[in-house]
Scaffold this motif. Structure first.
Motif, PDB file in Angstrom:
ATOM      1  N   ALA A  46      33.303 -27.576  25.181  1.00  0.00           N
ATOM      2  CA  ALA A  46      33.432 -27.350  23.750  1.00  0.00           C
ATOM      3  C   ALA A  46      32.044 -27.257  23.131  1.00  0.00           C
ATOM      4  O   ALA A  46      31.118 -27.959  23.546  1.00  0.00           O
ATOM      5  CB  ALA A  46      34.218 -28.488  23.108  1.00  0.00           C
ATOM      6  N   SER A  47      31.907 -26.420  22.127  1.00  0.00           N
ATOM      7  CA  SER A  47      30.607 -26.229  21.502  1.00  0.00           C
ATOM      8  C   SER A  47      30.088 -27.511  20.858  1.00  0.00           C
ATOM      9  O   SER A  47      28.880 -27.736  20.781  1.00  0.00           O
ATOM     10  CB  SER A  47      30.677 -25.113  20.460  1.00  0.00           C
ATOM     11  OG  SER A  47      31.663 -25.401  19.486  1.00  0.00           O
ATOM     12  N   SER A  48      31.012 -28.380  20.439  1.00  0.00           N
ATOM     13  CA  SER A  48      30.608 -29.617  19.766  1.00  0.00           C
ATOM     14  C   SER A  48      29.926 -30.606  20.708  1.00  0.00           C
ATOM     15  O   SER A  48      29.245 -31.522  20.258  1.00  0.00           O
ATOM     16  CB  SER A  48      31.825 -30.279  19.123  1.00  0.00           C
ATOM     17  OG  SER A  48      32.802 -30.571  20.103  1.00  0.00           O
ATOM     18  N   VAL A  49      30.102 -30.417  22.017  1.00  0.00           N
ATOM     19  CA  VAL A  49      29.521 -31.351  22.980  1.00  0.00           C
ATOM     20  C   VAL A  49      28.655 -30.667  24.021  1.00  0.00           C
ATOM     21  O   VAL A  49      28.129 -31.328  24.923  1.00  0.00           O
ATOM     22  CB  VAL A  49      30.616 -32.162  23.702  1.00  0.00           C
ATOM     23  CG1 VAL A  49      31.513 -32.870  22.691  1.00  0.00           C
ATOM     24  CG2 VAL A  49      31.457 -31.263  24.610  1.00  0.00           C
ATOM     25  N   SER A  50      28.477 -29.368  23.932  1.00  0.00           N
ATOM     26  CA  SER A  50      27.884 -28.597  25.028  1.00  0.00           C
ATOM     27  C   SER A  50      26.470 -29.053  25.373  1.00  0.00           C
ATOM     28  O   SER A  50      26.043 -28.924  26.518  1.00  0.00           O
ATOM     29  CB  SER A  50      27.889 -27.109  24.693  1.00  0.00           C
ATOM     30  OG  SER A  50      27.115 -26.864  23.528  1.00  0.00           O
TER      31      SER A  50
ATOM     32  N   TYR B  30      33.773 -36.198  36.747  1.00  0.00           N
ATOM     33  CA  TYR B  30      32.981 -37.048  35.874  1.00  0.00           C
ATOM     34  C   TYR B  30      32.704 -36.350  34.551  1.00  0.00           C
ATOM     35  O   TYR B  30      32.650 -35.119  34.472  1.00  0.00           O
ATOM     36  CB  TYR B  30      31.639 -37.380  36.536  1.00  0.00           C
ATOM     37  CG  TYR B  30      31.759 -38.016  37.899  1.00  0.00           C
ATOM     38  CD1 TYR B  30      31.659 -37.239  39.052  1.00  0.00           C
ATOM     39  CD2 TYR B  30      31.986 -39.375  38.032  1.00  0.00           C
ATOM     40  CE1 TYR B  30      31.775 -37.814  40.306  1.00  0.00           C
ATOM     41  CE2 TYR B  30      32.095 -39.961  39.279  1.00  0.00           C
ATOM     42  CZ  TYR B  30      31.995 -39.178  40.413  1.00  0.00           C
ATOM     43  OH  TYR B  30      32.104 -39.751  41.654  1.00  0.00           O
ATOM     44  N   LEU B  31      32.500 -37.169  33.530  1.00  0.00           N
ATOM     45  CA  LEU B  31      32.038 -36.665  32.247  1.00  0.00           C
ATOM     46  C   LEU B  31      30.864 -37.544  31.821  1.00  0.00           C
ATOM     47  O   LEU B  31      31.056 -38.702  31.434  1.00  0.00           O
ATOM     48  CB  LEU B  31      33.140 -36.701  31.191  1.00  0.00           C
ATOM     49  CG  LEU B  31      32.760 -36.090  29.845  1.00  0.00           C
ATOM     50  CD1 LEU B  31      32.577 -34.570  29.980  1.00  0.00           C
ATOM     51  CD2 LEU B  31      33.815 -36.403  28.791  1.00  0.00           C
ATOM     52  N   GLN B  32      29.671 -36.998  31.940  1.00  0.00           N
ATOM     53  CA  GLN B  32      28.473 -37.696  31.497  1.00  0.00           C
ATOM     54  C   GLN B  32      28.270 -37.405  30.018  1.00  0.00           C
ATOM     55  O   GLN B  32      28.134 -36.243  29.620  1.00  0.00           O
ATOM     56  CB  GLN B  32      27.246 -37.227  32.290  1.00  0.00           C
ATOM     57  CG  GLN B  32      25.932 -37.857  31.841  1.00  0.00           C
ATOM     58  CD  GLN B  32      25.875 -39.342  32.116  1.00  0.00           C
ATOM     59  OE1 GLN B  32      26.189 -39.783  33.225  1.00  0.00           O
ATOM     60  NE2 GLN B  32      25.470 -40.121  31.117  1.00  0.00           N
ATOM     61  N   MET B  33      28.250 -38.463  29.220  1.00  0.00           N
ATOM     62  CA  MET B  33      28.147 -38.313  27.772  1.00  0.00           C
ATOM     63  C   MET B  33      26.849 -38.958  27.305  1.00  0.00           C
ATOM     64  O   MET B  33      26.661 -40.180  27.483  1.00  0.00           O
ATOM     65  CB  MET B  33      29.343 -38.963  27.075  1.00  0.00           C
ATOM     66  CG  MET B  33      30.682 -38.437  27.584  1.00  0.00           C
ATOM     67  SD  MET B  33      32.090 -39.088  26.661  1.00  0.00           S
ATOM     68  CE  MET B  33      32.005 -40.822  27.109  1.00  0.00           C
ATOM     69  N   ASN B  34      25.972 -38.164  26.742  1.00  0.00           N
ATOM     70  CA  ASN B  34      24.683 -38.644  26.251  1.00  0.00           C
ATOM     71  C   ASN B  34      24.599 -38.494  24.744  1.00  0.00           C
ATOM     72  O   ASN B  34      25.345 -37.706  24.139  1.00  0.00           O
ATOM     73  CB  ASN B  34      23.548 -37.867  26.918  1.00  0.00           C
ATOM     74  CG  ASN B  34      23.522 -38.045  28.417  1.00  0.00           C
ATOM     75  OD1 ASN B  34      23.837 -39.101  28.949  1.00  0.00           O
ATOM     76  ND2 ASN B  34      23.138 -36.985  29.128  1.00  0.00           N
TER      77      ASN B  34
ATOM     78  N   ILE C 132      30.065 -32.049  32.576  1.00  0.00           N
ATOM     79  CA  ILE C 132      31.181 -32.301  33.476  1.00  0.00           C
ATOM     80  C   ILE C 132      30.762 -31.915  34.884  1.00  0.00           C
ATOM     81  O   ILE C 132      30.036 -30.940  35.088  1.00  0.00           O
ATOM     82  CB  ILE C 132      32.445 -31.521  33.049  1.00  0.00           C
ATOM     83  CG1 ILE C 132      33.652 -31.955  33.868  1.00  0.00           C
ATOM     84  CG2 ILE C 132      32.228 -30.011  33.126  1.00  0.00           C
ATOM     85  CD1 ILE C 132      34.982 -31.422  33.330  1.00  0.00           C
ATOM     86  N   SER C 133      31.210 -32.714  35.851  1.00  0.00           N
ATOM     87  CA  SER C 133      30.910 -32.415  37.249  1.00  0.00           C
ATOM     88  C   SER C 133      32.065 -32.891  38.110  1.00  0.00           C
ATOM     89  O   SER C 133      32.892 -33.685  37.674  1.00  0.00           O
ATOM     90  CB  SER C 133      29.602 -33.085  37.682  1.00  0.00           C
ATOM     91  OG  SER C 133      29.690 -34.493  37.555  1.00  0.00           O
ATOM     92  N   ILE C 134      32.106 -32.395  39.340  1.00  0.00           N
ATOM     93  CA  ILE C 134      33.200 -32.746  40.240  1.00  0.00           C
ATOM     94  C   ILE C 134      32.631 -33.039  41.621  1.00  0.00           C
ATOM     95  O   ILE C 134      31.692 -32.374  42.064  1.00  0.00           O
ATOM     96  CB  ILE C 134      34.257 -31.615  40.287  1.00  0.00           C
ATOM     97  CG1 ILE C 134      35.488 -32.048  41.077  1.00  0.00           C
ATOM     98  CG2 ILE C 134      33.657 -30.325  40.834  1.00  0.00           C
ATOM     99  CD1 ILE C 134      36.667 -31.095  40.932  1.00  0.00           C
TER     100      ILE C 134
ATOM    101  N   VAL D 118      37.393 -31.022  25.571  1.00  0.00           N
ATOM    102  CA  VAL D 118      36.003 -31.442  25.685  1.00  0.00           C
ATOM    103  C   VAL D 118      35.283 -30.591  26.738  1.00  0.00           C
ATOM    104  O   VAL D 118      34.280 -29.945  26.447  1.00  0.00           O
ATOM    105  CB  VAL D 118      35.903 -32.934  26.048  1.00  0.00           C
ATOM    106  CG1 VAL D 118      34.439 -33.327  26.253  1.00  0.00           C
ATOM    107  CG2 VAL D 118      36.541 -33.800  24.973  1.00  0.00           C
ATOM    108  N   ALA D 119      35.815 -30.602  27.953  1.00  0.00           N
ATOM    109  CA  ALA D 119      35.163 -29.863  29.038  1.00  0.00           C
ATOM    110  C   ALA D 119      36.138 -29.698  30.186  1.00  0.00           C
ATOM    111  O   ALA D 119      37.110 -30.444  30.310  1.00  0.00           O
ATOM    112  CB  ALA D 119      33.906 -30.585  29.515  1.00  0.00           C
ATOM    113  N   ALA D 120      35.864 -28.709  31.043  1.00  0.00           N
ATOM    114  CA  ALA D 120      36.710 -28.467  32.208  1.00  0.00           C
ATOM    115  C   ALA D 120      35.866 -27.922  33.345  1.00  0.00           C
ATOM    116  O   ALA D 120      34.815 -27.297  33.120  1.00  0.00           O
ATOM    117  CB  ALA D 120      37.837 -27.491  31.870  1.00  0.00           C
ATOM    118  N   VAL D 121      36.350 -28.156  34.572  1.00  0.00           N
ATOM    119  CA  VAL D 121      35.648 -27.669  35.763  1.00  0.00           C
ATOM    120  C   VAL D 121      36.681 -27.310  36.821  1.00  0.00           C
ATOM    121  O   VAL D 121      37.703 -27.983  36.955  1.00  0.00           O
ATOM    122  CB  VAL D 121      34.661 -28.738  36.294  1.00  0.00           C
ATOM    123  CG1 VAL D 121      35.386 -29.995  36.718  1.00  0.00           C
ATOM    124  CG2 VAL D 121      33.814 -28.185  37.427  1.00  0.00           C
TER     125      VAL D 121
END
Length: 124
Positions: free
Chosen positions: A61-65, A80-84, A70-72, A48-51
């Protein structure tokens, strides 16, 4: 060695938002790469995402970009993973993972430590 604990999952309607958290219950995130992955039953684990904790470099990932961020917070040893604008196809168990690295890898096989996962369900 680091231990990871995810939280923030739940049930939300399509179009809604959730914010997942992953905290270190043991150890710190210093010099670690932190990633979020998701997996549906019978499916492979999907990036999904990495930091990175050093430099804050990110990869998504392009499907969720457009929808996920993602933040740290290094002081809190929490990622964190903020999903909107969530969609039913985002329904999965979401996992936090970590490895010592300064690049934001997307391959789940390179990660050494995993949390227990948190369920996200998006209803239509």
């Amino acid at each position: 060695q680091v231990q990871l604990v995810e939280s923030g999952g739940g049930v939300v309607q399509a179009g809604g938002s959730l914010k997942l958290s992953c905290a270190a219950s043991r150890g710190t995130f210093s010099r670690y790469l932190l990633g979020w992955f998701r997996q549906a039953p019978g499916e492979e684990r999907e990036f999904v995402a990495a930091v990175t904790s050093i430099g804050g470099g990110t990869n998504r990932a392009s499907s969720v970009s457009v929808r996920f961020t993602i933040s740290i917070d290094n002081a809190k040893n929490t990622v964190y993973l903020q999903m909107n604008d969530l969609k039913p196809e985002d329904t999965n168990v979401y996992y936090c993972a970590a490895r010592l690295a300064t690049r934001a890898y997307s391959d789940p096989q390179v990660y050494d430590y995993w949390g227990q996962g948190t369920q996200v369900t998006v209803s239509s």
